[in-house]
Write a protein that holds these residues in place. Structure first.
Motif, short mmCIF file in Angstrom:
data_model
loop_
_atom_site.label_atom_id
_atom_site.label_comp_id
_atom_site.label_asym_id
_atom_site.label_seq_id
_atom_site.Cartn_x
_atom_site.Cartn_y
_atom_site.Cartn_z
N ASP A 54 0.82 -1.22 0.00
CA ASP A 54 0.00 0.00 0.00
C ASP A 54 0.86 1.27 0.00
O ASP A 54 0.58 2.24 0.71
N ASN B 72 -1.00 -4.02 -3.23
CA ASN B 72 -1.94 -2.93 -2.96
C ASN B 72 -3.25 -3.54 -2.45
O ASN B 72 -4.00 -4.16 -3.21
N GLY C 94 -5.30 -1.60 -0.06
CA GLY C 94 -6.22 -0.55 0.34
C GLY C 94 -6.57 -0.59 1.82
O GLY C 94 -7.60 -0.04 2.23
#
Length: 290
Positions: free
Chosen positions: A115, A252, A254
Motif C-alpha cells: 500500500d 496494494n 487498500g
C-alpha cells in the motif's frame, strides 16, 4: 527540540564508531543516539562531543547507568574496536539477493512494498555497505518499529526483539501477532544456494552473495510471508525472480494501516501535509483514520 539529531551529526556519530556499536564484543550496526554529557534529561542538545552511537540494548543499559561518562568517552576514541567492527562487515558489500516470502529479488532496493509503504528497503552508503530500513505496518494504532538506514527511529513495545551483535538478524514480534524478520546470510557459491533453496541458482547471481531473507505477518489480516511462499487473501505466490528492479513484491490492498498513530500530531488544517512525512494531506493520511 526534536530528539533525533541532524543528518550531519548522525553521520559523525556513526563514522566515529566504525558504523557499529563500539561496546567490546558487540558491533551491532543498528544504532541509536545516547546523550551522556550532559544527559538529555538535563539539557536537550545534539552536541556530538557529548553523544555516542550505541545499539538499542547498550543504549538502554547506558540510560540505566551501566557506563560512566569517562567509559563512554573512551569508547568514542577506541580505534581498535572500530577496526574490529568494520572487519565484520565484509558480507555487507556483496551483491544482494532478497528472498521475500519465497520470492527472489536481486539488487532490488525496495523488496517489499505494501500500500505504498516501503516495509523493507535496502540502500548502500558511500563505502557500499548495506543499510537496512524497515517500516512495520499494523492495523493497531500502537507504536511499531521504524528503522532508517540502520538507525532506530522507533521500536514501540515489542513482545520479543532479536538483534544480535553481528547485525545479521532482526526479528520483532508484537502482542497482536504483528511480526517481521530480516536475516542476512552469505552464500559462497551456486552449490550453497542450491543446497539452501532446493533449486538451481539463477544465472544473473554473482557469488559470493549476500542474501536477506524477509518474512512477516500482520495481525488481523491473512497476509503471511513465510519461507514456503507469500499468502495474500488465499492467493499463494512463490518462486518469482526479478533483477535490478525498483521494487520487488508490491501489494496494494487498500488497508488503513494505523501504526504509530499516537506519534502523529494533528495539524491546524486537515488540508495540511500529514506530519508523518508521507507527502499526503493529513485528511487523506492519518486524518482519514480519526
Amino acid at each position: 527540540m526534536n530528539r533525533k539529531p541532524l543528518a550531519a551529526v548522525v553521520k559523525e556519530l556513526r563514522t566515529e564508531v566504525g558504523f557499529g556499536c563500539p561496546v567490546p564484543g558487540c558491533g551491532n550496526p543498528y544504532l541509536e543516539w545516547h546523550h551522556f554529557d550532559p544527559p538529555w534529561s538535563i539539557e536537550q542538545h545534539h552536541n556530538p562531543e557529548g553523544m555516542i552511537a550505541l545499539c538499542a540494548e547498550h543504549h538502554k543499559k547506558a540510560d540505566n547507568g551501566a557506563f560512566t561518562n569517562e567509559q563512554l568517552a573512551a569508547l568514542k576514541k577506541n580505534r581498535a574496536a572500530r577496526s574490529d567492527v568494520r572487519g565484520e562487515f565484509d558480507w555487507r558489500r556483496n551483491k544482494l539477493l532478497t528472498v521475500v516470502g519465497g520470492n527472489f529479488y536481486y539488487e532490488t532496493p525496495r523488496p517489499l512494498v505494501i500500500d505504498g509503504h516501503n516495509v523493507v528497503a535496502i540502500s548502500r552508503d558511500a563505502e557500499e555497505n548495506l543499510l537496512l530500513s524497515v517500516e512495520m505496518l499494523s492495523l493497531s494504532s500502537d507504536e511499531r518499529v521504524v528503522l532508517v538506514d540502520n538507525c532506530w527511529e522507533n521500536i514501540g513495545s515489542p513482545e520479543d526483539l532479536v538483534s544480535p551483535p553481528s547485525g545479521k538478524k532482526l526479528s520483532i514480534t508484537y502482542s497482536n501477532g504483528d511480526h517481521l524478520s530480516v536475516e542476512f546470510l552469505e552464500l559462497p557459491n551456486a552449490s550453497a544456494f542450491e543446497g539452501r533453496y532446493k533449486r538451481q541458482a539463477f544465472e544473473l547471481l554473482e557469488f559470493p552473495l549476500t542474501v536477506a531473507e524477509v518474512n512477516c505477518r500482520f495481525g488481523g489480516t491473512d497476509i503471511a510471508l513465510t519461507p514456503a511462499g507469500t499468502t495474500i487473501r488465499a492467493n499463494r505466490i512463490t518462486g518469482c525472480f526479478a533483477a535490478y528492479c525498483g521494487a520487488g513484491l508490491v501489494v496494494n490492498l487498500g488497508l488503513r494501516w494505523r501504526q504509530n498513530f499516537c506519534l502523529v500530531s494533528q495539524p491546524s488544517s486537515r488540508l495540511s501535509p500529514c506530519p508523518c512525512g508521507s507527502g499526503s494531506r493529513y485528511k487523506h493520511c492519518h486524518g482519514a483514520l480519526v
